[in-house]
Design a protein around this motif. Structure first.
Motif, PDB file in Angstrom:
ATOM      1  N   UNK A 125       0.809  -1.220   0.000  1.00  0.00           N
ATOM      2  CA  UNK A 125       0.000   0.000   0.000  1.00  0.00           C
ATOM      3  C   UNK A 125       0.835   1.259   0.000  1.00  0.00           C
ATOM      4  N   UNK A 131       0.608  -6.531  -7.641  1.00  0.00           N
ATOM      5  CA  UNK A 131      -0.592  -5.676  -7.697  1.00  0.00           C
ATOM      6  C   UNK A 131      -1.186  -5.332  -6.326  1.00  0.00           C
ATOM      7  N   UNK A 132      -1.416  -6.333  -5.460  1.00  0.00           N
ATOM      8  CA  UNK A 132      -2.045  -5.989  -4.179  1.00  0.00           C
ATOM      9  C   UNK A 132      -1.196  -5.049  -3.319  1.00  0.00           C
ATOM     10  N   UNK A 133       0.108  -5.020  -3.554  1.00  0.00           N
ATOM     11  CA  UNK A 133       0.977  -4.161  -2.737  1.00  0.00           C
ATOM     12  C   UNK A 133       1.029  -2.732  -3.257  1.00  0.00           C
ATOM     13  N   UNK A 134       0.602  -2.552  -4.524  1.00  0.00           N
ATOM     14  CA  UNK A 134       0.764  -1.245  -5.164  1.00  0.00           C
ATOM     15  C   UNK A 134      -0.311  -0.279  -4.687  1.00  0.00           C
ATOM     16  N   UNK A 135       0.133   0.925  -4.367  1.00  0.00           N
ATOM     17  CA  UNK A 135      -0.806   1.964  -3.951  1.00  0.00           C
ATOM     18  C   UNK A 135      -1.521   2.523  -5.171  1.00  0.00           C
ATOM     19  N   UNK A 136      -0.753   3.004  -6.143  1.00  0.00           N
ATOM     20  CA  UNK A 136      -1.372   3.321  -7.421  1.00  0.00           C
ATOM     21  C   UNK A 136      -0.332   3.267  -8.533  1.00  0.00           C
ATOM     22  N   UNK A 137      -0.855   3.173  -9.759  1.00  0.00           N
ATOM     23  CA  UNK A 137       0.005   3.189 -10.935  1.00  0.00           C
ATOM     24  C   UNK A 137       0.034   4.624 -11.438  1.00  0.00           C
ATOM     25  N   UNK A 176       2.047   8.137 -13.527  1.00  0.00           N
ATOM     26  CA  UNK A 176       2.964   8.629 -14.544  1.00  0.00           C
ATOM     27  C   UNK A 176       3.662   9.830 -13.915  1.00  0.00           C
ATOM     28  N   UNK A 226       2.427  11.889 -11.689  1.00  0.00           N
ATOM     29  CA  UNK A 226       2.025  12.193 -10.315  1.00  0.00           C
ATOM     30  C   UNK A 226       3.011  11.649  -9.300  1.00  0.00           C
ATOM     31  N   UNK A 283       3.390  12.834  -5.340  1.00  0.00           N
ATOM     32  CA  UNK A 283       3.019  11.878  -4.299  1.00  0.00           C
ATOM     33  C   UNK A 283       4.213  11.554  -3.404  1.00  0.00           C
ATOM     34  N   UNK A 297      -5.434   2.841   2.031  1.00  0.00           N
ATOM     35  CA  UNK A 297      -5.704   3.915   1.087  1.00  0.00           C
ATOM     36  C   UNK A 297      -7.180   3.929   0.703  1.00  0.00           C
ATOM     37  N   UNK A 324      -6.746   5.446  -8.917  1.00  0.00           N
ATOM     38  CA  UNK A 324      -5.291   5.329  -8.864  1.00  0.00           C
ATOM     39  C   UNK A 324      -4.732   4.472  -9.990  1.00  0.00           C
ATOM     40  N   UNK A 325      -5.460   4.361 -11.071  1.00  0.00           N
ATOM     41  CA  UNK A 325      -5.128   3.497 -12.208  1.00  0.00           C
ATOM     42  C   UNK A 325      -4.964   2.032 -11.784  1.00  0.00           C
ATOM     43  N   UNK A 326      -5.441   1.720 -10.589  1.00  0.00           N
ATOM     44  CA  UNK A 326      -5.366   0.322 -10.146  1.00  0.00           C
ATOM     45  C   UNK A 326      -6.591  -0.437 -10.621  1.00  0.00           C
TER      46      UNK A 326
END
Lengths: 349, 269
Positions: free
Chosen positions: A164, A206-212, A214, A216, A220, B132, B217-219
């Motif tokens: 996260x 994927x589950x660990x990612x906060x967001x994808x 460019x 930003x 952030x 989040x 969040x593009x997720x």
């Protein structure tokens, strides 16, 4: 170098600046320049105009893809352009560029040998078309307050501890690059089983990612609540200025190394002026001044004597050759392979 | 007679130029591959899991946002009917007011509230929330409800406030209590409003890609994001068109279902 929101605003501003009328005596020499937004210290444009009595018509673009079709339609639209290396490759192949005569550039020697070599190896044999302007790597920006271990591997992006709190790049090639390098593959790999393996790895992440993200990623990370973010090295100095807890690591498994550089269009009507422009920007003091403004690493070795010692020693900005040995440049893989990348990327989210 | 035909010409040109031709182009792209040969692949691609999943999420989220908008909007429309005319005008005005601002700006404003350092996230964290908000289905749902609620309220308000007081009084005269008036008289009479409200919330929710881009969040990929990316980043117009056609089928189905109820509603009215 990726698009920035500000680029649009800047574009309008610069366009209005560019229409300062000449005195109208005899026909004044002009030069039409097409560059990324926010990608030059604008004082240099004025200095160049003053020194050579050439009117610079300066326009900006936000993405390579936006620039390309305009030049494809009419390559005399601009005289000098500053695209990224993969787009230069495409323009070269489609005959939109002219060869550059190095003897007309008195400051050509200012460019570091190693930079020319890697460009020559990957896309531009004998550096016939591209005069490198900025370069950089892709790495991990991390917040030292939230990460108290040494960051030296892409593997940390799979560490459950940081669930996260990880920002991944949203562009297909950059995202796959991280997985490819972590698994020890080339970032230009097109082997389907390898790619599927990478996709599987990205799915696990994927589950660990906060967001994808460019662009930003900068803001952030500066905000300070996120531990790790994949970022272009050129953004690092800016981020550091805004938040001193941030640090940049170029993972030992290697990464992508990218270049932006000046090219002269095939049908340019102001070739002599274009050479003057490129040579002017290659001057050591001008390159240093420019670096100060845009903070993307410069391949201009001579400029280093004008750059702060502290920044020079920062390996995030100027990595040693040893660190770059596993780094590669993207080459265009063809539509079929790029489609396969993209199809797999969709299975990740 | 001739003049009348001439008057319709601008609309005809408009419809052909901006609806019919684009639709034909999408149909064309959807049924050919990159070499121009006929294929079903772009249509059948919807059955691949990487497309089915976004379609499923899209359907679920747009259904949820429609139900939520209806649950919020309907009682409000009832209140507005009973309120003094001046007061109800003000309330409607307040609900419509945000629509004067650009839709993107409003969604970015939500991003600022929900993201790191944002007021709402800070409060949630102070109350013990960990994790989040941005990047979850919930955030997207919130964005949908917030953005599309006025499109539900307006038609509901129009149809409910148009019901003649005499009709309700007649119901009361005949012994109906307030609940019965609401469920047996007002509800059936407001069906046309419900139908257009539901359509105006469900369809844009189903096709949105901006809300999910900003608040997801593009997720989270919705089917709208997949289609958008096929056209922009992947430059695969054929697949993008094929999937658009599938989405259009879903919209047509939902319209057909709604229209059936609408007819019943009209006969009751």
């Amino acid at each position: 170098m990726k698009k920035r929101i500000l680029a649009v605003v800047l574009c309008v501003l610069l366009a209005s600046l560019a229409v300062v009328p000449g005195c109208g005596k005899e026909e004044k020499k002009v030069l039409k320049v097409y560059n990324w937004g926010e990608y030059i210290d604008e004082d240099l444009i004025a200095e160049f105009e003053k020194e050579y009595g050439i009117d610079v018509i300066y326009d900006t673009f936000a993405t390579n893809e936006e620039m390309y079709p305009r030049i494809e339609a009419d390559s005399s639209l601009y005289d000098v352009i500053c695209p990224s290396e993969y787009m230069v490759e495409k323009m070269m192949k489609n005959g939109l560029l002219q060869e550059i005569d190095h003897t007309k550039l008195s400051n050509w020697k200012n460019i570091g040998e190693s930079y020319l070599k890697i460009l020559s190896d990957y896309i531009d044999p004998d550096n016939k078309y591209l005069v490198p302007y900025c370069w950089g790597t892709v790495g991990i920006l991390y917040n030292t307050k939230l990460v108290d271990e040494e960051v030296d591997s892409w593997g940390i992006l799979w560490d459950e501890k940081y669930a996260g709190s990880i920002l991944m790049q949203d562009s297909v090639r950059d995202a796959f690059m991280v997985a490819q390098k972590y698994l020890g593959y080339s970032l230009n790999d097109t082997d389907q089983t390898h790619l599927e393996e990478c996709a599987e790895l990205l799915r696990q992440q994927y589950p660990l990612v906060k967001s994808y993200v460019i662009d930003e990623v900068r803001d952030k990370m500066i905000a300070g609540n996120t531990a790790l973010g994949v970022i272009y090295s050129g953004e690092y100095l800016y981020c550091l200025e805004m938040n001193e807890d941030l640090a940049y690591a170029l993972p030992k498994e290697g990464s992508n190394v990218w270049y932006d550089g000046w090219v002269i269009t095939k049908n340019s009507k102001n070739v002599e002026e274009a050479y003057l422009w490129i040579d002017f920007l290659l001057r050591a003091e001008n390159a240093a001044k420019n670096f100060d403004y845009i903070t993307y690493p410069t391949p201009n070795v001579a400029a280093r004597e004008f750059i702060d010692e502290e920044i020079l020693n920062d390996q995030a900005v100027f990595p040693e050759d040893e660190q770059l040995k596993n780094c590669e440049m993207y080459i265009y893989l063809g539509q079929e392979a790029e489609n396969r990348y993209y199809e797999l990327w969709k299975t990740v989210k | 007679m001739k003049n009348k035909k001439l008057l319709s010409l601008p609309y005809l040109i408009w419809m052909i130029g901006f609806t019919v031709i684009p639709l034909i182009l999408i149909l064309w792209y959807g049924f050919v591959d990159s070499t121009g040969a006929f294929t079903w692949d772009n249509i059948l691609a919807i059955f691949r899991s990487e497309h089915l999943k976004p379609l499923g999420i899209s359907l679920a989220l747009s259904a949820a946002s429609t139900v939520l908008c209806l649950l919020i909007g309907y009682p409000l429309a009832l209140i507005l009917r009973k309120a003094h005319i001046k007061k109800s005008g003000l309330i409607i005005f307040v609900f419509i007011l945000p629509m004067w601002m650009n839709f993107l700006l409003r969604t970015y404003a939500w991003l600022n509230l929900l993201d790191d350092g944002g007021l709402i996230l800070n409060i949630a964290q102070a109350l013990g929330f960990r994790g989040n908000i941005v990047g979850t289905n919930g955030a997207i749902l919130l964005g949908m409800v917030y953005n599309y609620l006025p499109f539900m309220i307006l038609p509901l308000h129009n149809s409910i406030s148009a019901i003649d007081d005499n009709v309700l009084n007649a119901a009361r005269d005949l012994g109906a209590n307030e609940t019965q008036v609401n469920t047996r008289v007002i509800l059936p009479l407001s069906v046309p409003g419900i139908i257009s409200g539901v359509t105006m919330v469900f369809v844009p929710s189903l096709t949105t890609f901006v809300i999910s881009d900003i608040l997801g969040g593009r997720k989270v990929l919705l089917i709208g994001n997949i289609i958008e990316q096929e056209f922009s980043t992947a430059s695969n117009w054929n697949l993008g068109s094929g999937l658009s056609l599938i989405l259009m089928v879903f919209i047509l189905i939902s319209m057909a279902i709604l229209n059936r109820y609408d007819k019943e509603g009209s006969t009751l009215a």
